[in-house]
Write an enzyme that holds these catalytic residues in place. Structure first.
Site: not given
Length: 187
Positions: A67, A8, A139
């Site tokens: 992502e 992430d 996160d």
């Protein structure tokens, strides 16, 4: 067995999560986050590079998922996020890892069942799926969710590829593509 590293990315905090995917089983290996310090973007990007490199060296994952960039509220934030993503992807490529990208909506859909899930829902479902004793840091939870999304996507593709007849394969492929195009839409 496939060790999957989910990332992430962020220019201030980058989360990572590693899972083991064997058939339909998903197990937790490690997770955490890197708090990047300093004001100079180049220094922060260097910290991200070194941290992701260390994670890959330590755990030797076979697959890498990250992502995709979404449109942030301002262009400067989106640009910095894109640069953080790029650095993490370069590390993966330098280690000869295949890179898979997923939208936030796809990740949430895969883990929670809805692309509009809140971060707290993602944390809860990641903890539940991986049988964690508590909620992972935000996160790290997002990174684990990215890894889970990748594992689920791979499992779906394997099921498609092993369909019994060409007609079933074509029907399954069309259905998966339809779901994917719906999941990628911004509403």
């Amino acid at each position: 067995m496939a060790l999957i590293l989910g990332i992430d990315p962020g220019s201030r905090i980058t989360g990572y999560g590693i899972i083991n995917a064997v058939g339909a089983q998903r197990s937790y290996i490690a997770s955490g986050h890197v708090k990047v310090t300093g004001n100079e973007l180049a220094d922060r990007l260097g910290q991200i590079y070194r941290a992701v490199d260390e994670v890959i060296e330590t755990y030797t994952p076979q697959e890498f998922a990250i992502e995709r960039v979404f449109m942030a509220r301002n262009a400067d934030s989106a640009l910095k996020l894109g640069q953080a993503r790029g650095v993490a992807m370069v590390v993966a490529v330098n280690h000869n890892l295949p890179v898979a990208e997923y939208s936030a909506r796809q990740v949430k859909q895969a883990v929670v069942g809805t692309g509009a899930a809140a971060k707290s829902q993602v944390q809860h479902m990641v903890a539940r799926i991986l049988k964690l004793p508590g909620l992972p840091q935000e996160d790290a939870a997002d990174a684990l969710a990215i890894a889970l999304c990748h594992a689920n996507t791979n499992a779906s593709l394997i099921r498609l590829a092993t369909s019994r007849t060409p007609k079933q394969y074509a029907q399954n492929l069309a259905l998966t593509q339809l779901r994917g195009s719906r999941a990628g839409r911004v509403r």
